[in-house]
Write an enzyme that holds these catalytic residues in place. Structure first.
Site, PDB file in Angstrom:
ATOM      1  N   ASP A  30       0.794  -1.230   0.000  1.00 53.44           N
ATOM      2  CA  ASP A  30       0.000   0.000   0.000  1.00 53.44           C
ATOM      3  C   ASP A  30       0.828   1.283   0.000  1.00 53.44           C
ATOM      4  OD1 ASP A  30      -2.699  -0.966  -0.096  1.00 53.44           O
ATOM      5  OD2 ASP A  30      -2.324  -1.831   1.869  1.00 53.44           O
ATOM      6  N   ASP A  39      -6.330  -5.025  -5.483  1.00 59.57           N
ATOM      7  CA  ASP A  39      -6.133  -3.675  -4.935  1.00 59.57           C
ATOM      8  C   ASP A  39      -4.813  -3.049  -5.406  1.00 59.57           C
ATOM      9  OD1 ASP A  39      -7.453  -5.643  -3.391  1.00 59.57           O
ATOM     10  OD2 ASP A  39      -7.466  -4.412  -1.603  1.00 59.57           O
ATOM     11  N   THR A  76     -10.190 -15.172  -1.525  1.00 56.33           N
ATOM     12  CA  THR A  76     -10.588 -13.823  -1.141  1.00 56.33           C
ATOM     13  C   THR A  76     -10.369 -13.650   0.351  1.00 56.33           C
ATOM     14  OG1 THR A  76     -12.333 -12.151  -1.251  1.00 56.33           O
ATOM     15  CG2 THR A  76     -13.017 -14.364  -0.617  1.00 56.33           C
ATOM     16  N   ARG A 131     -15.464  -3.656  -3.607  1.00 55.67           N
ATOM     17  CA  ARG A 131     -14.363  -2.690  -3.545  1.00 55.67           C
ATOM     18  C   ARG A 131     -13.201  -3.140  -4.419  1.00 55.67           C
ATOM     19  NH1 ARG A 131     -14.184  -1.929   1.486  1.00 55.67           N
ATOM     20  NH2 ARG A 131     -12.165  -2.643   2.201  1.00 55.67           N
ATOM     21  N   TRP A 150     -11.452  -0.942  -7.200  1.00 55.35           N
ATOM     22  CA  TRP A 150      -9.993  -0.721  -7.299  1.00 55.35           C
ATOM     23  C   TRP A 150      -9.527  -1.105  -8.699  1.00 55.35           C
ATOM     24  CZ3 TRP A 150      -9.051   2.335  -3.625  1.00 55.35           C
ATOM     25  CH2 TRP A 150      -9.149   2.048  -2.262  1.00 55.35           C
ATOM     26  N   SER A 182     -14.530  -4.883   6.144  1.00 54.31           N
ATOM     27  CA  SER A 182     -14.479  -6.306   5.816  1.00 54.31           C
ATOM     28  C   SER A 182     -15.689  -7.016   6.413  1.00 54.31           C
ATOM     29  CB  SER A 182     -13.185  -6.917   6.350  1.00 54.31           C
ATOM     30  OG  SER A 182     -13.162  -8.296   6.075  1.00 54.31           O
TER      31      SER A 182
END
Ligand code: GLY
Length: 417
Positions: free
Chosen positions: A107, A170, A230, A242, A246, A367
């Site tokens: 990230d 993501d 997942t 989401r 993304w 989540s």
């Protein structure tokens, strides 16, 4: 959903932006240089609590959205209070980088994208240096044999069977940091890593019907795909909303860095922009009437499932970026109209009431399977909601465009229309 006239929609978006800026102005003195948790608790952001760290510490993957909102608010309003607030976070991001605090994940773009913005806005080269270091840390996560960037966990820790060789959709959002670094430094290795990861993500995570898988494990030595799974979606074969958002936004941002992808990977290699359109179509076909998606798109949208407003906010930005990247014409216009419809749904029905510590957007989900941050505001939802409003109200453009200069060229408060 009722489609309201253009002028009423424009007023809705302007009012929503004003309300968001007022809310952020309350946060600035309240939180100072501290960071709230990823999500609100019972509707209110509280100082971040992470085991082993002081309250409000800069850890986790979402603190950049907080600072990013400060820079966005400054660009929209020209008000010094926002600039000073965002700038006051610099030492925290610098020390986090120097100490490599909680940076064993992908990230880096979310965390240090605001440094790129800050460099563009202020010209202060300390922000540039920080973003370049972040790009280097991200590039070190590239696994050459597998041709991917590992999402989570320490690189090389073969005992970590949960995260080694694992990619997630993501990460497409963090690749622009690598392209930015390539443009800034001339070092093509950043761009090569990003392009390789993009190609494998297209092949492994996007299904022919335009839905996406969240995650895939890849063998570290052979590069073979091992299994789809997942973490935050309903199931390995479902389509976490989401993640889909993304994907749409990430592909729209990345596609222009991948010309020649077809030439290198063969004539049948997918075109990133076309795949983004397919993913957008899949999401748009599964929207409830108010235009705000459920937390997983595979669930029956008539079933009254929990919405994830944050997925919708990201998708709005992705659709607007997609529309801007497509050649002028009906197709781009279609995605822009769809984005406005979704943003109307958010502004009309999901904007949080004002109040100390309140977020901008109600009814997000962090989540669902982990019962985490369900039906709460969250930092990324707020950030992309503000970005979406900035895009439609002020012609705001991504920090990642072109050579990745960062920041918008217009005068703060008078962004280009
Ligand atoms: N990138 C983590 C998430 O969307 O929850």
């Amino acid at each position: 959903m009722i489609t309201i006239p253009h002028s009423a929609q424009a007023k809705l978006f302007q009012d929503a932006q004003s309300a968001a800026l007022e809310q952020l102005e309350r946060h600035a003195p309240g939180f100072g240089t501290g960071f709230p948790d990823d999500t609100a608790t019972d509707g209110v952001y509280r100082l971040r609590q992470a085991p082993g760290f002081p309250r409000g510490a800069n850890v986790g993957w979402t603190t950049g959205f907080w600072t990013g909102m400060g820079w966005l608010a400054y660009e929209l309003s020209g008000r010094g209070v926002f600039r000073e607030w965002a700038q006051s976070h610099y030492p925290s991001f610098a020390s986090r980088m120097a100490l490599r605090t909680d940076l064993d994940h992908h990230d880096l773009g979310f965390l240090y994208g605001p440094s790129v913005a800050a460099f563009g806005i202020t010209g202060d080269v300390r922000h540039r240096a920080l973003a370049l270091e972040a790009a280097q840390v991200l590039a070190e996560r590239f696994l050459p044999a597998a041709g991917v960037i590992q999402a989570w966990g320490r690189i090389g820790d073969r005992a970590d069977r949960r995260d080694q060789g694992r990619i997630i959709i993501d990460t497409l959002m963090n690749l622009p940091l690598l392209h930015w670094a390539a443009a800034q430094t001339g070092d093509v290795r950043y761009g090569d890593a990003a392009r390789a990861h993009l190609a494998r993500s297209l092949a492994l995570l996007v299904r022919p019907d335009g839905s996406s898988a969240h995650s895939c494990h890849i063998d570290l030595d052979s590069g073979a795909a091992l299994r789809i799974s997942t973490v935050q979606g309903h199931g390995s074969d479902s389509c976490w909303a989401r993640g889909q958002a993304w994907g749409i936004y990430g592909l729209a941002l990345n596609h222009r860095h991948a010309p020649g992808q077809g030439a290198r990977d063969g004539p049948h290699a997918p075109d990133a922009l076309e795949v983004a359109c397919r993913m957008a179509d899949h999401l748009l076909a599964r929207l409830p009437d108010d235009g705000v998606c459920q937390w997983d798109l595979a669930l029956d949208w008539r079933g009254g499932q929990q919405r994830d407003s944050s997925a919708s906010a990201i998708a709005v930005c992705g659709l607007l970026e997609l529309a801007a990247q497509l050649p002028l014409g009906a197709r781009g216009q279609h995605y822009r109209e769809a984005a406005l419809h979704m943003l109307q749904g958010l502004a009309a029905g999901y904007a949080a009431p004002p109040g100390p510590g309140r977020g901008l957007l109600l009814h997000g989900v962090y989540s669902w399977p982990e019962a985490r941050g369900v039906d709460e505001a969250n930092l990324w939802g707020d950030y992309y909601y503000l970005e979406a409003l900035a895009r439609v109200n002020a012609g705001w453009r991504s920090y990642w465009r072109g050579g990745g200069q960062g920041g918008n060229p217009a005068q703060p408060g008078h962004a280009a229309a």
